[in-house]
Design an enzyme around this catalytic site. Structure first.
Site, mmCIF file in Angstrom:
data_model
loop_
_atom_site.group_PDB
_atom_site.id
_atom_site.type_symbol
_atom_site.label_atom_id
_atom_site.label_comp_id
_atom_site.label_asym_id
_atom_site.label_seq_id
_atom_site.Cartn_x
_atom_site.Cartn_y
_atom_site.Cartn_z
ATOM 1 N N THR A 104 33.518 21.269 41.899
ATOM 2 C CA THR A 104 33.049 20.445 43.015
ATOM 3 C C THR A 104 34.004 20.439 44.189
ATOM 4 O O THR A 104 33.674 19.938 45.243
ATOM 5 C CB THR A 104 32.827 18.993 42.568
ATOM 6 O OG1 THR A 104 33.997 18.557 41.938
ATOM 7 C CG2 THR A 104 31.644 18.881 41.660
ATOM 8 N N THR A 180 38.012 21.531 37.113
ATOM 9 C CA THR A 180 39.240 21.085 36.444
ATOM 10 C C THR A 180 39.211 21.257 34.927
ATOM 11 O O THR A 180 40.259 21.337 34.304
ATOM 12 C CB THR A 180 39.528 19.604 36.746
ATOM 13 O OG1 THR A 180 38.376 18.836 36.403
ATOM 14 C CG2 THR A 180 39.892 19.402 38.193
ATOM 15 N N ASP A 181 38.019 21.322 34.327
ATOM 16 C CA ASP A 181 37.939 21.328 32.861
ATOM 17 C C ASP A 181 38.801 22.422 32.231
ATOM 18 O O ASP A 181 39.524 22.176 31.273
ATOM 19 C CB ASP A 181 36.486 21.473 32.393
ATOM 20 C CG ASP A 181 35.765 20.139 32.379
ATOM 21 O OD1 ASP A 181 36.343 19.162 32.905
ATOM 22 O OD2 ASP A 181 34.644 20.061 31.846
ATOM 23 N N LYS A 259 44.904 19.237 31.266
ATOM 24 C CA LYS A 259 44.102 18.100 31.723
ATOM 25 C C LYS A 259 44.145 17.042 30.632
ATOM 26 O O LYS A 259 43.593 17.241 29.557
ATOM 27 C CB LYS A 259 42.662 18.558 31.977
ATOM 28 C CG LYS A 259 41.744 17.466 32.511
ATOM 29 C CD LYS A 259 40.372 18.029 32.866
ATOM 30 C CE LYS A 259 39.440 16.931 33.326
ATOM 31 N NZ LYS A 259 38.146 17.442 33.773
#
Lengths: 441, 640
Positions: A104, A180-181, A259
């Site tokens: 995103t 980001t995952d 993360k």
């Protein structure tokens, strides 16, 4: 006629009413009527509502059971993205390439439909980061538009080759926007594939979607662009928030970050390593990690092959030894075990692991503790595993070890070379000294 | 209050009532809906909001201006009432079903059309009052009507939305908010534009408030209900006035706003008379040099703080900055307000110069620099170079709108019942879907269930109220409309005290104490409950209620027990009372002999005064009556 998302009853109704998404329509129900713009239906929505946007901006869904009539008042205009003209940017400024892969971070919402569309033109990026207009010249390249959970090793290869190409054009730095995952995996992968890269390559993502004014995207993107264009060090890094305030950015080593939260903007942390650098406003402050310096582009070559016949096995108390049998059958070439504590896995599995190693599979050990180093000489279990031939991988993150295994197997053939490369510190992924204090631990 | 003629002036007023709901949790998370008047110590985090990407390319001066100011927003909050959702660090949880149910109940009782499938939306607000930069809101019903006497008020929309954070203070660099209120569920009811008098508008607000309270599921207390008023005059654009907390202010604000809009309309007419359909303005020109040898202390001060002075010519506008309507409204004031909003101290305009130490010579130099002709006007402003041009652009844009009269905008209320510029009116474009949540289909089964619990009309509830508690209709209405209705009900449930005494205390006594300047915050619900349970136990006489509350209110006592001992109010034993009675009786035997039965009220007053609220009036009355009858009987016997 465009009716995205509609199916079954609602699609039939709209078709027979001869209206399309974007049209201004009147929808008459039994004792009332609504006027609004016909919206596309979101994925997985039911088939018995049509959605419209009212003049006051609210969206509502109207049940097809109640609809008497749908009438077009006015045809809709196709949505047009407003392209901000690129203002004249000083061509003496450092050049950076912003390579977008999806996620995103570099996308924006289309008000009319509520859908997200990528915004990757250089002009878009400059208009998103007006504070950079006097600092860098941005050139953009979209190579992928996928969610990061869909990134596969072949995409790492594509990313590495794109960076290699950009380096050759004399870029001062590269920013890679990424979901980001799995950004930690990709950063680790490029850390190895781009060993010796002469410029900074900065992965950046956003945890809070860029369609919200509170998004972390801008600080991250601006900071990443600053590091890419101005930092004196080179190598592959991840730039994300420190804390919940929008003032401080961390530059993590690509091989050391993870993360660690599902949603917070400061989800990324360096594990077993200091943060490489921080960025506050225009100030880039480097920690003492002895990062490689910028170098010349002339002799740089990426080694971007990955062998994906590798598995990551997290030990858990009911783990079935047959899993290893399955992996052998699937002709897996390397296994990273995420063991317990100092690097252990139940004795019930040792035989299966031995079979795997005997069949030529390289097996490395990391710890699910995340923090700390594996040390397999302390307990019997560890000693047994060492004896079988499991390779202790020091204080490397399991995910990094997995990626490194794929890269090592993709680029080295001789078994002894594979093992020695695996345990050698190439990109800051291993340190042999454990300081008293590292980061927050 | 003299008010306008709504028919003659074609005044249209729409109301938006926002009422907090009494739900257990917030709208999109499991935080309790706690609220305290306190400010949490230390800040939790700070933010910078920027116009979201979707807005780029669209003109939203307020959003861009906020961003240009580079303002940091600091949030305070308590860890027990704020979680990652309020911090916008976690996706919203599912919509609070309790809040939705209350909203649907209200919609059903207004006969509104309930939306089949509701879509949660984000309304962009980047002043920091919402951590995410948007307020979540969901339209649940449209239409419906409310009958007030002979009138029928048409309802436009009913939405459920989250409340904003509480602004603590703001400066040019920093805004601070308290988070406890953020995401508390609200219901918003908006009416269709109405053509009625200010008083009638007030009645509509009151009636909607009553309807909401009749559900018994809305929050009570100061700040739990707020109204926005949309006003247009003579078919002009709609001006939205936000944040009217007290219903009493509605009339005042309407009168002010109508006269303001009329004045601007008159100015527009004046321009039309001068044949000006479009205002022509010159470019922004730097005037700092015109003042290099100024004697004006004001200008010297400005230039001393490294600010710049810039000005703009306004063609054929001479005299119009000072154009004054009968109501005393001037355009100069409107522009000064706008300038202050944009971070400037104000403006100087040609109709007021020379003044403030600015010389005629300087005015001429300015005129020359701006190339003004005889009928042209100009205005100038001083400020930080960073904001000056931005502010002047905004003033330019505003000034160009004088040809249409009052422009559409959002204004804020001031405590004295006037309004001031707040921001441009948000359009539909500021609303986009909450992409983190799916739409919700409203199930028929839920609606049928809710239909059975639609609250009775207010009048009916009031009648029940007055008969259940034995209150007069006026008293019942007072309690029902007061913020303390639930307190009243609780006391009535807990004690055997006559409800009329409780009602009188909560409405009249408290009002009286507040008028006397006592600290009403000290008189919490807990204190009032303790007051009546103590009275119920006979710890003091009801005559002492006001005195007890007074000593707590002025800080001399902290609770009822302390107040009782401080005032030595322990209820007199019958023996002690008898003694006072005997004493008063014997000292005033002359009055008794003289007035016979009529002496009762005089003696009663004396005894009550002497026992200083420590005696129960009813008991004194019984004892005195007995004493009087016995005495008169004996003395008559003696005489015979």
């Amino acid at each position: 006629m465009e009716l995205p998302g509609y199916r079954g009853r609602s699609q039939q109704l709209l078709r027979s009413s001869n209206v399309a998404v974007g049209d201004l329509v009147q929808v008459r129900v039994r004792n009332n009527a609504y006027k609004g713009t016909l919206l596309p239906r979101y994925e997985y929505a039911d088939d018995h509502h049509i959605a419209i946007k009212l003049a006051n901006g609210y969206n509502i869904g109207i049940s097809t059971n109640n609809i008497v009539l749908v009438k077009r008042i006015r045809s809709g205009k196709a949505p047009r993205l407003v392209q901000t003209p690129l203002s004249s940017i000083d061509n003496k400024l450092p050049r950076i390439a912003v390579i977008s892969t999806g996620g995103t971070i570099a996308s924006r919402i289309d008000y009319r439909t509520g859908g997200v569309v990528p915004a990757v033109s250089a002009a878009d990026l400059h208009s998103l980061m007006p504070e950079l207009n006097n600092e860098v010249r941005v050139e953009s390249e979209e190579i992928l538009n996928i969610s990061s959970e869909n990134v596969r090793p072949k995409h790492w290869t594509l990313m590495a080759q794109t960076v290699e190409k950009q380096v050759a054009t004399g870029m001062n730095g590269v920013v890679i926007t990424h979901g980001t995952d799995t950004m930690g995996y990709s950063a680790a992968a490029l850390s190895f594939a781009l060993l010796g890269v002469p410029i900074p390559v900065i992965f950046v993502g956003s945890q809070r979607s860029s369609d919200r004014p509170s998004s972390d995207a801008n600080l991250n993107l601006v900071g990443a662009a600053r590091v890419a264009s101005q930092a004196s060090f080179s190598g592959v890094y991840v730039a994300m928030h420190i804390g919940l305030g929008d003032d401080l950015l961390a530059v993590h080593l690509g091989t050391r970050t993870r993360k660690n939260h599902t949603s917070r903007r400061d989800a990324f942390q360096s594990v077993n390593s200091e943060i490489a650098a921080t960025v506050k406003d225009k100030l880039i402050e480097e920690n003492k990690l002895r990062l490689p310096r910028r170098g010349s582009a002339s002799d740089f070559q990426a080694r971007s092959k990955f062998d994906d016949r590798v598995a990551l096995v997290k030990y858990y108390p009911a783990l079935d030894p047959d899993l290893f049998e399955f992996l052998i059958q699937r002709r897996i070439k390397g296994i990273i075990i995420e063991g317990t504590g100092l690097g252990h896995i139940s004795a019930d599995l040792h035989k299966a692991i031995k079979t795997a190693i005997d069949s030529g599979i390289v097996v490395g050990m990391t710890s699910q503790c995340l923090w700390g180093r594996v040390r397999m000489t302390v307990y019997d279990t560890g000693r047994d595993l060492l004896k079988i031939g499991v390779i202790p991988l020091e204080d490397m993150l399991a995910e990094t070890a997995l990626v490194k295994m794929m890269w090592v197997l993709g680029n080295y053939k001789r078994p002894e070379e594979i093992v020695s490369t695996l345990v050698d510190n190439l990109a800051g992924e291993i340190t042999l000294r454990s300081p008293l204090r590292v980061g927050s631990k | 209050m003299k008010s306008y003629d709504s028919k003659e002036l074609d005044v249209k007023v729409g109301l938006e009532i926002h009422q907090q709901l009494a739900t257990q949790h917030k709208l999109f998370c499991k935080c309790p809906t706690l609220q305290s008047a306190e400010v949490s110590p230390g800040s939790l985090f700070s933010r910078r909001l920027r116009p979201s990407r979707s807005e780029i390319g669209e003109i939203d001066p307020a959003a861009r201006f906020e961003f240009a100011k580079n303002r940091t927003i600091k949030y305070h909050g308590r860890l027990d009432s704020v979680c990652l959702v309020e911090a916008d660090e976690e996706p919203p949880h599912s919509l609070n079903e309790e809040a939705l149910e209350i909203g649907l109940l209200v919609a059903l009782s207004l006969g509104s059309h309930i939306v089949d499938e509701i879509h949660i939306m984000r309304k962009i607000v980047i002043d920091g009052s919402n951590t995410g930069g948007f307020q979540r809101t969901v339209l649940i019903a449209r239409g419906g009507e409310l009958k007030i006497g002979r009138h029928s008020i048409k309802i436009q929309d009913i939405s459920i939305e989250e409340d904003a954070a509480r602004l603590l203070n703001e400066s040019d660099e920093l805004r601070e908010f308290e988070l406890d209120r953020l995401c508390t569920p609200l219901i918003e009811i908006s009416t269709e534009p109405m053509s009625c008098t200010p008083e009638e508008v007030k009645d509509v607000a009151l009636a909607i408030g009553r309807l909401l309270r009749s559900t018994k599921r809305v929050a009570r207390g100061i700040g739990t209900i707020r109204q926005d008023v949309n006003i247009s005059v003579a078919g002009g654009p709609v001006v939205e006035v936000k944040g009217v907390q007290q219903i009493e202010l509605i009339e005042k604000i309407l009168n002010y706003e109508v006269s303001r809009q009329l004045a601007l309309k008159k100015l527009a007419n004046e321009l039309a008379k001068r044949d000006i359909t479009e205002l022509k303005l010159g470019p922004i020109i730097d005037l700092t040099n015109c003042f290099h040898s100024t004697n004006s202390t004001l200008i010297k001060k400005i230039l001393g703080s490294s600010k710049e002075i810039k000005g703009i010519r306004v063609n054929r506008f001479k005299g119009l900055f000072n154009f004054e309507s009968e109501s005393g409204f001037r355009l100069g004031r409107e522009l000064a307000e706008m300038a202050r909003f944009h971070g400037l101290g104000g403006i100087f305009h040609s109709d007021e110069l020379p003044q403030y130490g600015i010389s005629e010579h300087e005015v001429q130099t300015v005129r020359k620099t701006l190339h003004t002709e005889e009928h042209d006007a100009f205005f100038l402003a001083a400020g930080d170079p960073k904001v000056l041009v931005f502010a002047l652009n905004a003033l330019q844009e505003r000034l160009q709108l004088v040809v249409i009269g009052a422009p559409a905008e959002t204004r804020a209320t001031t405590p004295d019942g006037t309004t001031k510029y707040m921001r441009p009116k948000p359009g539909a474009a500021r609303m986009y879907p909450e992409t983190d949540l799916l739409p919700i289909e409203i199930q028929q089964t839920l609606l049928s269930k809710l239909k059975r619990s639609v609250p009775q009309p207010w009048e009916k509830q009031l009648a029940n109220y007055s008969s259940r508690y034995g209150l007069s209709p006026t008293q019942a209405q007072k309690i029902f409309d007061s913020e303390d209705a639930s307190l009243f009900e609780e006391i009535a449930r807990l004690t055997a005290i006559a409800p009329s005494i409780v009602a009188a205390t909560i409405t009249e006594t408290m009002k009286d104490l507040s008028r006397r300047g006592l600290n009403m915050e000290r008189l919490s619900s807990a204190i009032i409950i303790e007051l009546f349970t103590s009275l119920d136990k006979g710890l003091f006489a009801k005559e002492a209620i006001s005195e007890i509350l007074a000593v707590i209110g002025n800080g001399k006592a902290n609770d009822i027990g302390e107040a009782i001992s401080l005032l030595q109010l322990h209820q007199l034993e019958t023996g002690e009372l008898q003694q006072i009675l005997e004493d008063v009786f014997s000292k005033n035997i002359g009055i008794v002999q003289d007035k016979r039965e009529a002496a009762f009220s005089i003696l009663m007053g004396m005894i009550m005064a002497k026992s200083r609220g420590r005696a129960d009036g009813a008991l004194v009355s019984t004892l005195l009556k007995k004493k009087l009858t016995e005495f008169l009987a004996t003395s008559d016997q003696v005489r015979r």
